[in-house]
Design a protein around this motif. Structure first.
Motif, PDB file in Angstrom:
ATOM      1  N   PHE C 220      70.219  44.901  43.213  1.00  0.00           N
ATOM      2  CA  PHE C 220      68.962  45.636  42.883  1.00  0.00           C
ATOM      3  C   PHE C 220      67.785  45.894  43.370  1.00  0.00           C
ATOM      4  O   PHE C 220      67.312  46.476  44.275  1.00  0.00           O
ATOM      5  CB  PHE C 220      68.132  45.726  40.709  1.00  0.00           C
ATOM      6  N   ALA C 221      66.838  44.671  43.481  1.00  0.00           N
ATOM      7  CA  ALA C 221      65.690  44.756  44.499  1.00  0.00           C
ATOM      8  C   ALA C 221      66.336  44.983  45.771  1.00  0.00           C
ATOM      9  O   ALA C 221      65.222  45.570  46.594  1.00  0.00           O
ATOM     10  CB  ALA C 221      65.435  43.050  44.525  1.00  0.00           C
ATOM     11  N   LEU C 222      67.284  45.149  46.880  1.00  0.00           N
ATOM     12  CA  LEU C 222      67.159  44.809  47.952  1.00  0.00           C
ATOM     13  C   LEU C 222      68.085  46.456  48.000  1.00  0.00           C
ATOM     14  O   LEU C 222      67.528  46.877  49.110  1.00  0.00           O
ATOM     15  CB  LEU C 222      68.586  43.647  48.789  1.00  0.00           C
ATOM     16  N   ILE C 223      68.751  46.758  47.734  1.00  0.00           N
ATOM     17  CA  ILE C 223      68.576  48.257  47.434  1.00  0.00           C
ATOM     18  C   ILE C 223      67.597  48.734  47.420  1.00  0.00           C
ATOM     19  O   ILE C 223      67.234  50.612  48.254  1.00  0.00           O
ATOM     20  CB  ILE C 223      70.129  48.922  46.168  1.00  0.00           C
ATOM     21  N   GLY C 224      66.945  48.353  46.510  1.00  0.00           N
ATOM     22  CA  GLY C 224      65.490  49.981  46.160  1.00  0.00           C
ATOM     23  C   GLY C 224      64.671  48.973  47.221  1.00  0.00           C
ATOM     24  O   GLY C 224      63.406  49.329  46.889  1.00  0.00           O
ATOM     25  N   HIS C 225      64.704  48.473  48.404  1.00  0.00           N
ATOM     26  CA  HIS C 225      64.296  47.910  49.442  1.00  0.00           C
ATOM     27  C   HIS C 225      62.761  48.506  50.130  1.00  0.00           C
ATOM     28  O   HIS C 225      61.100  48.250  50.226  1.00  0.00           O
ATOM     29  CB  HIS C 225      64.695  46.857  50.273  1.00  0.00           C
ATOM     30  N   TRP C 226      63.700  49.899  50.223  1.00  0.00           N
ATOM     31  CA  TRP C 226      62.619  50.287  50.806  1.00  0.00           C
ATOM     32  C   TRP C 226      62.361  51.726  50.004  1.00  0.00           C
ATOM     33  O   TRP C 226      62.898  53.098  50.261  1.00  0.00           O
ATOM     34  CB  TRP C 226      63.042  51.395  52.223  1.00  0.00           C
ATOM     35  N   TRP C 227      61.170  51.106  49.361  1.00  0.00           N
ATOM     36  CA  TRP C 227      61.444  52.342  47.532  1.00  0.00           C
ATOM     37  C   TRP C 227      60.507  53.217  48.589  1.00  0.00           C
ATOM     38  O   TRP C 227      60.509  54.122  47.239  1.00  0.00           O
ATOM     39  CB  TRP C 227      61.281  51.621  46.764  1.00  0.00           C
ATOM     40  N   GLU C 228      59.941  53.772  48.778  1.00  0.00           N
ATOM     41  CA  GLU C 228      59.001  54.395  49.338  1.00  0.00           C
ATOM     42  C   GLU C 228      59.619  55.985  49.052  1.00  0.00           C
ATOM     43  O   GLU C 228      59.319  57.020  49.023  1.00  0.00           O
ATOM     44  CB  GLU C 228      58.389  54.182  50.670  1.00  0.00           C
ATOM     45  N   ASP C 229      61.132  55.751  49.525  1.00  0.00           N
ATOM     46  CA  ASP C 229      61.528  56.767  49.826  1.00  0.00           C
ATOM     47  C   ASP C 229      62.758  56.763  48.380  1.00  0.00           C
ATOM     48  O   ASP C 229      63.255  56.109  48.122  1.00  0.00           O
ATOM     49  CB  ASP C 229      63.338  56.962  51.100  1.00  0.00           C
ATOM     50  N   GLN C 230      62.146  57.878  48.019  1.00  0.00           N
ATOM     51  CA  GLN C 230      62.357  58.114  46.149  1.00  0.00           C
ATOM     52  C   GLN C 230      64.065  57.746  45.857  1.00  0.00           C
ATOM     53  O   GLN C 230      64.952  57.547  45.091  1.00  0.00           O
ATOM     54  CB  GLN C 230      62.148  59.790  46.163  1.00  0.00           C
ATOM     55  N   GLN C 231      64.602  58.626  46.965  1.00  0.00           N
ATOM     56  CA  GLN C 231      66.482  58.238  46.916  1.00  0.00           C
ATOM     57  C   GLN C 231      66.916  56.911  46.394  1.00  0.00           C
ATOM     58  O   GLN C 231      67.465  56.491  46.291  1.00  0.00           O
ATOM     59  CB  GLN C 231      66.740  59.142  48.178  1.00  0.00           C
ATOM     60  N   ASN C 232      66.069  55.964  47.535  1.00  0.00           N
ATOM     61  CA  ASN C 232      66.673  55.220  47.505  1.00  0.00           C
ATOM     62  C   ASN C 232      66.361  54.184  45.909  1.00  0.00           C
ATOM     63  O   ASN C 232      67.110  53.106  45.545  1.00  0.00           O
ATOM     64  CB  ASN C 232      65.620  53.861  48.679  1.00  0.00           C
ATOM     65  N   SER C 233      64.942  54.629  45.210  1.00  0.00           N
ATOM     66  CA  SER C 233      64.631  53.507  44.185  1.00  0.00           C
ATOM     67  C   SER C 233      65.724  54.274  43.164  1.00  0.00           C
ATOM     68  O   SER C 233      66.450  53.598  42.030  1.00  0.00           O
ATOM     69  CB  SER C 233      63.438  53.603  43.762  1.00  0.00           C
ATOM     70  N   ASN C 234      66.351  55.835  43.643  1.00  0.00           N
ATOM     71  CA  ASN C 234      67.030  55.879  42.644  1.00  0.00           C
ATOM     72  C   ASN C 234      68.615  56.059  42.494  1.00  0.00           C
ATOM     73  O   ASN C 234      69.435  55.308  41.200  1.00  0.00           O
ATOM     74  CB  ASN C 234      67.282  57.131  42.827  1.00  0.00           C
ATOM     75  N   ALA C 235      69.268  55.317  44.265  1.00  0.00           N
ATOM     76  CA  ALA C 235      70.316  54.505  43.792  1.00  0.00           C
ATOM     77  C   ALA C 235      70.363  52.912  43.923  1.00  0.00           C
ATOM     78  O   ALA C 235      70.558  52.714  42.721  1.00  0.00           O
ATOM     79  CB  ALA C 235      70.451  54.570  45.566  1.00  0.00           C
ATOM     80  N   ALA C 236      68.932  52.373  43.573  1.00  0.00           N
ATOM     81  CA  ALA C 236      68.854  51.003  42.422  1.00  0.00           C
ATOM     82  C   ALA C 236      68.835  51.381  41.864  1.00  0.00           C
ATOM     83  O   ALA C 236      69.555  50.654  40.480  1.00  0.00           O
ATOM     84  CB  ALA C 236      67.794  50.405  43.140  1.00  0.00           C
ATOM     85  N   LEU C 237      68.471  51.526  41.092  1.00  0.00           N
ATOM     86  CA  LEU C 237      68.528  52.258  40.024  1.00  0.00           C
ATOM     87  C   LEU C 237      69.544  52.584  38.970  1.00  0.00           C
ATOM     88  O   LEU C 237      70.200  52.495  38.180  1.00  0.00           O
ATOM     89  CB  LEU C 237      67.361  53.236  39.276  1.00  0.00           C
TER      90      LEU C 237
END
Lengths: 166, 506, 801, 99
Positions: C220-237
């Motif tokens: 979870f933490a590594l998928i969202g590593h570049w969380w500035e991009d909304q899509q990345n944090s969505n993917a992590a979630l």
């Protein structure tokens, strides 16, 4: 026992009528005075059942202290002395429904359980001496007694802090 | 004249009760400290005043000493004919309350000193409430339970409205007070019925008496429902939860932490004693009632929590859902009494640690942001990584992610439910499982804000966290992690609670 | 995490004499990266290399230890099977069941003679179990130990995880250099490795679940590593939430096992396996448990229908994709099935049946993943769907009873897929951090020779090119499906799985050829090249290919390209032509490519009599457990027929794509220009005929042959299903919960508390939108609810009881 | 005398009190209704105490009286606080916190 029943009936009727007025009167001062009738009625019922000490305490604490507190409250919040239309919410019918529902459940359970149990058959309403009550308090209920004393202290301090003007 | 009257009165002998002062020592220590604080406050030694938070904390810790000595001593003690019992359950819970109280003191000290508060009186209220809780742990009699409940509640009503010039705090206090008094009235009515049915106020005697009949009579059912409702309010079970979010949001945050943890735990303590000592013979009433409350609390609490934007409100609804998890073992309280009891007490201990930790972080963060909105926690990782990690641990634990305490808590609940081997237990276990999944979503939202969202105002100056808050965080986080990594620790405390149940044998 | 430190006083003598130090003290494996995690977390930012050096050093140490452990395991197996035969003691109980006994336990299990290994009959290989019984966790009389359980499977995983993690660390030092959360990244890599190693070594289900969750959190933490991009944090979630769905299955399954196979007192994996294999546990219980656990496998190992998070997880940095989402974490589900194999083997009645849930899910997943890989234009997504497909192979293999084949494929897949992912990372490193094959790649063969060769080897291995590792492991799986080489098909007749496996083989070769072609052949189409087809209509053949392809198959896939770009600001856009990456990137690629080539020697088929016997079937010999905690398995023989069919199928797939691209190259410039887009086509009706012909020709070749069977209905449908239905379900679950909450508000609030309470609709309309809150703030409304609920509760209970 | 005549009177008073706390919007009047609730309970205690012939009923009632006095004091303090800040004790207008 007939006399007691008659007394009970008279007092009970007065109490219920006054209680209804307490919750319906538009005049806050009237409501407070009707409350006095109810509380006095309770004290009278206590005495009928032989609990004199509690009855006297009821008069002292409620009519002597709590009612005075209420009157202070009424004055301090500068309620208009007289008829006031805005004392009731617009949801009275719901309040009525809930109260009736609760009463139905309670009454059903009480009638089911104590159908015609007589109060005076087994113990003949012997006046329970004040000493018995005090012995019980200071023997079995010492902890709650101390706790209540502490509770009154805390409530006193806290109420003063919250209520005082700054 | 009076002397002659007195001489005429029949002289009944009064036997002074035998008091085991060791058993009462925790309470006596607290009272002694209250006296000291009162004196310090009255004398108004301005210099001494700043020691009052310290004194309060000391009071909690000092009371722990007799708790520990009682625990080491081992034997159960029963005072006043069984109305006041010191056994393993009561000692574990006393220790929990005192430590929770200590943490709340730590949370309060800076908060109060920096705001517009009456300080020393606040600690007096805190200690009074704590005294009520400590008494509640040992109370095995209706009068004592009632008085202890009021002693812990009335100061709490006042503490909720302690921020006098804040309309929200006023409102929080008012709502809490009114709902509390209504619940007390219902509970008292139920207690009067219990007393009327059995002629006693001792839980053991009540338990023996109501267990006799084949099936429950309406009056017993009514009495049990009313008493449970009174405490259902205290633990904020649905549908008696409505006060909790409003009060939590409005009250000063340390008070909220106190209400969410200690006050709620006190309700559970009372429920434990009532259900496991008093009502165990009336499975047919208690189990369905608790089942309904547990299922409703979990589900409604979680669903509404999904919509919250304020983190304190979110914690309030999450607390409602957590209360549902804690109520769940009660639904198998008779079929699987030992497991259910262990589950409730373990959950309580862990819940206290993780929830206090979460509030500690919220207090620390709002020192900077002055806001309780979830969005205000955005970018927290950037400027307060320590707090972020702490919050993550607490929320993950609340969500039940291994290897943190909350996971163990959920596990024991799950185990109690499934080991009961009843259809109702299994269904409730499924409800628990489903709800724990829903809960991930809203805890995840907070985590997402902290780790992944940008700082809303672009202000990323670090937060200065005072020492007291750091200590509070250290204690709670350590407990949360330790309980999860070494659940054996909690097993030490909750493994042998059977003493309580033995009373129910009669 | 470092139990030996905490419980050092309780460790007693080591029971298994022949076991080496690393096997008995396997706790060092998770301990090393965990210490590294702590060091990086607390001191990383102050170190000269920002913590990366600690991570690389720790992983080197882990890798060396893993090699040592491997050597010790080999000698352990040799001494148990060759030298002094173990006394056949039937008791499998722990020696320290009594609380006072020694702290260590070695499971003594009687041998189950392998059918093929006549020379090893009557030998048993004891796993090395080290357990610290303590108060780690006690409930009632249940005492949960903490310990390590080392056998061949675990040793193999130690090697794979240690190696890939080491290479990924090295790769990352270049790849994410200058990243704003560089230290943080390495800390999580270390934590992930520690968790994964813990998972591999766990000897009871509680530890297993703990590690399982920990790897999930790291992912979870590594998928969202570049969380500035909304899509990345969505993917992590999304990854997190999807995994939670499966975790509930895991939890329930483990609890079922605990109460049935563990008899309510043991979480120990060996105890559970022994109980399940002995037939003492009811079949229904095992079936329920395996179905619950399959849910967990589906989410963790990306099996259809819970696979949707895996392609989205490509939002993470590419080395993370290589390590976590290709080689290690996603195989945790496969590993779990293999670890608890007796449960599945008995629960699903794997032996002798034609189909079961595990095999079916695996087979469907291979097809779904394979077909979806066609419609991607993002190179990482091609690889991600390919991972889904290959994981399906492994699950299918386990489902048909080919345990060793599954483990072998797990290992070879880890090598070549990590190679491909890191290759993709290298490519994107050169192409302005884009992963779009059509827009930003092409012709890279010239610019990146080393990456090209290694990628080609990976592609060939994945496609099942003969003699490369992927060929052998896949072939072993296919042979296993029908129990080929066995006299009466002892493990069942999973012919349907064989057919699906072969079809997927063809698809795999096809989509990998397409991927390779678009990336490395033709001309460079990057943003700075003159051939970029945005402004000028491309006159080169490759651009045509791109345009045509885009025209054909990317209406569905176009939207999800942006999500996976590694667009971190640390690297400024490289201007100019692509260039080969530095040694820290290419050396790991070469190591992996070499392994992808030679790993096949690990399990040379028994039929190859020209190889000395001591070289054949080494993998099976050393890795497959021979003990009471493992079911008796029959092993399929190498089947030349299947090997030939599979090679032919792959070649056809490959050839069709090559033919297609060649046709495009041969097209005349006019047609090329016309196919470039609707703009020119609309204005030139006269040439429409030519277009139609040309298009018809292409349709015949591409659409009718490949697309019509794969991409057209199936892939489009699958893609639609993927994007619309499954995503909607997963993401929508939360939305639905919210909706329900909204509905609850609406009903409870408007109708009950507010609407009814106010007694008139006016107030309700005034305060009410649809999503008003249940809490209207009125204390008397609350009180009414309290009193009313009390009355109703009491009334219902009074009447009902 | 029947036990139930007291109990039913108590139940009636209790429910009248419930009506009062739900229907009144004036804070002080709600507090008055709370007194009805608590006194109804006391009536129960006394009646049951007499029924069982034990002083415990009275003891409990005395505790309730004591606690009720503290409660009403605290309640009035909070109502007063509300009045100070809002110049009104209308409970229906106290709804800042919701949702």
């Amino acid at each position: 026992m007939v006399a007691q029943n008659i007394f009970f009936a008279i007092i009970a009727l007065a109490m219920v009528a006054s209680a209804v007025r307490v919750v319906t009167s538009k005049n806050i001062l009237h409501a407070a005075l009707y409350l006095v009738v109810v509380l006095a009625g309770i004290a009278a019922q206590f005495i009928i059942t032989g609990a004199e000490f509690t009855g006297v305490t009821q008069v002292l604490v409620y009519i002597g202290a709590v009612l005075v507190l209420f009157l202070f409250g009424i004055m301090l919040t500068r309620a208009r002395i007289g008829r006031e239309e805005s004392v009731d919410g617009d949801r009275r019918w719901l309040a009525g429904v809930v109260a009736l529902l609760l009463f139905a459940v309670m009454a059903y359970a009480l009638v089911d359980a104590f159908d015609t149990e007589a109060l005076d058959a087994q113990n003949a309403l012997e006046p329970q001496s004040t000493q018995m009550v005090s012995d019980a308090i200071f023997h079995d209920y010492l902890i709650p007694f101390e706790a209540v004393s502490f509770l009154l202290l805390a409530a006193l301090i806290g109420a003063i802090v919250v209520a005082r003007k700054e | 004249m009076i002397a002659t009257l007195l001489a005429q009165a029949p002289q009944l002998p009064f036997e002074a009760p035998v008091v085991d002062f060791h058993a009462l020592a925790p309470q006596i220590v607290l009272v002694a400290f209250v006296a000291v604080i009162l004196v310090v406050d009255v004398i108004k030694l301005e210099d001494a005043k700043r020691f009052i938070p310290g004194l309060t904390g000391l009071a909690m810790l000092a009371s722990l000493v007799p708790v520990i000595s009682l625990a080491l001593h081992g034997a159960d003690r029963s005072l006043f004919g069984g109305a006041f019992v010191v056994d393993n359950v009561s000692l574990v819970l006393q220790a929990m309350f005192l430590l929770a109280g200590y943490v709340v003191t730590l949370l309060s000290s800076n908060y109060l000193a920096e705001g517009d508060f009456w300080e020393s009186e606040f600690y007096l209220m805190l200690l009074s409430s704590m005294l009520g809780m400590v008494v509640m742990c040992s109370a095995r009699d209706l009068v004592t339970i009632f008085v202890a409940l009021e002693l812990l509640s009335i100061p709490a009503y006042l503490m909720a409205s302690w921020e006098k010039r804040n309309l929200r705090s006023n409102e929080a206090g008012l709502k809490y007070y009114l709902m509390g008094v209504f619940a007390s009235a219902l509970m008292l009515y139920g207690m009067s019925l219990l007393f009327g049915i059995t002629g006693s106020t001792l839980l053991t005697e009540i338990g023996a008496s109501i267990a006799e009949a084949e099936s429950s009579t309406p009056i017993v059912t009514l009495a049990i429902v009313l008493v449970v409702v009174g405490f259902g309010f205290k633990v904020s079970a649905v549908p008696f939860h409505t006060w909790a979010p409003d009060t939590y949001e409005g009250a000063p945050t340390p008070v909220t932490a106190f209400l969410a943890v200690a006050s709620k735990a006190a309700g559970f303590v009372a429920l434990v004693q009532l259900v496991f000592v008093g009502f165990l013979g009336r499975t047919d009433v208690v189990e369905p009632l608790m089942w309904a409350l547990a299922a409703a609390s979990m589900t409604v609490g979680n669903l509404i929590a999904l919509r919250q934007t304020n983190v304190v409100r979110l914690l309030a609804y999450s607390g409602i859902a957590q209360a549902g998890f804690m109520l769940a073992p009660f639904a198998v309280s008779a079929t699987n009494a030992a497991d259910a009891l262990t589950a409730v007490v373990s959950y309580l201990l862990i819940y206290a640690a993780m929830n206090l930790g979460a509030f500690a972080v919220v207090i620390a963060v709002s020192r900077k942001t002055q806001s309780g909105e979830i969005s205000s926690m955005g970018g927290l990782f950037g400027y307060a990584p320590g707090l972020t990690v702490a919050m993550t641990i607490c929320l993950a634990s609340l969500a039940g992610i291994p290897p943190l305490g909350g996971w163990f808590a959920k596990f024991v609940v799950f185990r109690a439910l499934t080991a009961a081997d009843t259809p109702a237990g299994y269904v409730l276990a499924i409800v628990v499982a489903l709800n724990s999944v829903i809960a991930f979503y809203y805890y995840g939202l907070v985590l997402k804000a902290m780790w992944f969202s940008p700082e809303p105002h672009g202000d990323s100056t670090p937060i200065k966290v005072p020492v007291s808050l750091v200590s509070a965080l250290a204690i709670t986080i350590a407990a949360t992690v330790l309980f999860g990594v070494f659940p054996g620790l909690i097993g030490h405390f909750t493994g042998n609670l059977g003493g309580l149940l033995s009373f129910a044998g009669g | 995490m470092t139990p030996a430190v905490l419980f050092a006083s309780e460790t007693g003598a080591i029971a298994a004499e022949s076991a080496g130090w690393f096997l008995k003290n396997a706790w060092v494996f998770p301990a090393i990266p965990f210490v590294s995690f702590l060091l990086i977390l607390f001191f990383g930012k102050r170190m000269p290399k920002k913590g990366a050096e600690v991570g690389v050093a720790a992983l080197s140490l882990v890798f060396v230890c893993a090699l040592a452990a491997g050597a010790q395991w080999v000698s352990h197996v040799n001494s148990e099977t060759g030298g002094h035969g173990a006394e056949p003691s039937a008791d499998t109980t722990h020696e320290d069941d009594a609380p006072s006994a020694a702290a260590h336990a070695t499971v003594k299990a009687e041998v189950e003679p392998g059918a093929e290994q006549a020379e090893q009959v009557h030998h048993v290989v004891h796993p090395v179990v080290t357990e610290w019984k303590s108060d780690w966790w006690t409930i009632g009389r249940i005492d949960f130990g903490i310990g390590t359980f080392v056998d061949g499977q675990a040793v193999m995983m130690l090697f794979v995880v240690g190696l890939i993690s080491l290479l990924v660390h090295v790769f990352s030092t270049d790849y994410v250099a200058g990243d704003i959360r560089y230290t943080h990244y390495f800390a999580f890599l270390s934590l992930f490795t520690a968790s994964m190693l813990l998972l591999v070594l766990a000897n009871n289900l509680v530890m297993f679940i703990t590690a399982w969750e920990l790897v999930g959190v790291c992912s979870f933490a590594l998928i969202g590593h570049w969380w500035e991009d909304q899509q990345n944090s969505n993917a992590a979630l999304k990854a997190f939430l999807t995994n939670r769905v499966g975790d509930i299955g895991l939890l329930i399954g483990m609890i079922v096992l605990f109460f049935t196979a563990g008899r309510g007192e043991s979480f120990n994996i060996i105890d559970i396996n022994v109980a399940a294999a002995s037939g003492a546990v009811s079949h229904t219980a095992l079936l329920v448990a395996s179905l619950c656990l399959i849910a967990a496998v589906m989410s963790k190992s990306g099996q259809f229908i819970l696979h949707t998070w895996l392609p989205d997880a490509m939002a993470g940095p590419t080395p993370v994709s290589a390590l976590i989402h290709a080689a290690t974490m996603v195989v945790a589900g496969v590993f779990m099935v293999a670890r608890l194999y007796p449960v599945f083997f008995s629960g699903l009645s794997i032996a002798g049946s034609p189909i079961n849930a595990l095999a079916a899910i695996g087979a469907i997943t291979t097809m779904v993943g394979g077909s979806l890989a066609f419609v991607q234009r993002d190179i990482k997504k091609v690889l991600a769907y390919s991972t889904v497909s290959q994981l399906g192979y492994m699950i299918m293999a386990l489902g048909v009873g080919a345990w060793t084949a599954a483990m072998f494929h797990l290992m070879t897949h880890a090598f070549f897929k990590a190679c491909l992912f890191l290759g993709a990372g290298s490519v994107s490193h050169a192409c302005n951090h884009s992963f779009d094959m059509k827009q930003d790649m092409g012709g890279l063969r010239k610019y990146m020779p080393r990456t090209h060769v290694t990628f080609l080897i990976g592609t060939l291995a994945l496609s099942g090119f003969p003699l490369l590792s992927g060929f052998w492991s896949k072939d072993e799986i296919l042979a296993g499906t029908g129990g080929f080489g066995l006299s009466e098909g002892a493990n069942g007749n999973y012919h349907l799985m064989l057919v699906m496996g072969l079809m997927t083989g063809a698809m795999t070769a096809a989509y990998m050829t397409r991927c390779y072609w678009l990336t490395f052949l033709g001309e460079w189409r990057g943003a700075d090249s003159p051939n970029a087809h945005h402004g000028t209509h491309g006159h080169d053949d490759e651009a045509v290919a791109v345009t045509v392809l885009a025209h054909h198959d990317d209406h569905a896939a176009e939207h999800d390209v942006a999500g996976a770009h590694d667009s971190h600001d640390a690297h400024d856009a490289h201007a100019g032509l692509p260039h080969e990456s530095g040694p820290r990137i290419t050396v790991p690629l070469m190591v992996l490519a070499a392994l992808a080539t030679v790993a096949s020697v690990a399990n040379i088929p028994a039929a190859f009599s020209f190889v000395p016997a001591s070289w054949r079937l080494r993998f099976e010999h050393y890795i497959e457990p021979k003990s009471l905690y493992f079911p008796k398995l029959d092993h399929s023989e190498f089947s030349p027929v299947i090997a030939i069919i599979s090679v032919v199928a792959s070649s056809i797939g490959c050839a069709l794509v090559v033919l297609y691209f060649r046709k495009v190259q041969a097209g005349d410039p006019k047609a090329t220009e016309l196919t470039n887009g609707p703009v020119s086509r609309g204005g030139l009706p006269k040439l429409a005929y030519g277009v139609l012909v040309n298009k018809f020709y292409l349709d015949w070749l591409y659409t009718d042959v490949i697309v019509a069977t794969v991409k057209g209905p199936i892939a489009r449908g699958a893609n639609w299903f993927n994007k619309c239905v499954l995503d909607a379900i997963v993401i929508g679950a939360a939305t639905v919960s919210k909706r329900i909450a909204g509905f609850t508000y609406a009903v409870l609030d408007q109708q009950v508390v507010d609407g009814v309470v106010n007694g008139s609709g006016i107030k309700a309309a005034e305060t009410g939108g649809f999503l008003r809150r249940m809490q209207n703030g009125r204390v008397q409304g609350y009180a009414a609810l309290m009193f009313g609920a009390t009355a109703i509760l009491a009334g219902v209970l009074v009447l009902a009881i | 005398m029947w036990l139930n005549q007291f109990l039913l009177l108590g139940a009636l008073l209790f429910c009248i009190g419930v009506y009062g706390v739900l229907a009144r919007r004036n804070g002080v009047m709600v507090l008055m209704s709370i007194e009805l609730l608590l006194n109804a309970v006391n009536l129960n205690f006394i009646a049951f105490g007499a029924y069982h012939g034990t002083p415990v009923g009275q003891v409990f009632a005395l505790f309730v009286i004591g606690v009720a006095a503290a409660e009403v004091g605290v309640g009035l303090a909070i109502v007063l606080l509300i009045y100070r800040n809002r110049s009104s004790i209308d409970l229906e207008s106290v709804d800042l916190l919701k949702g």
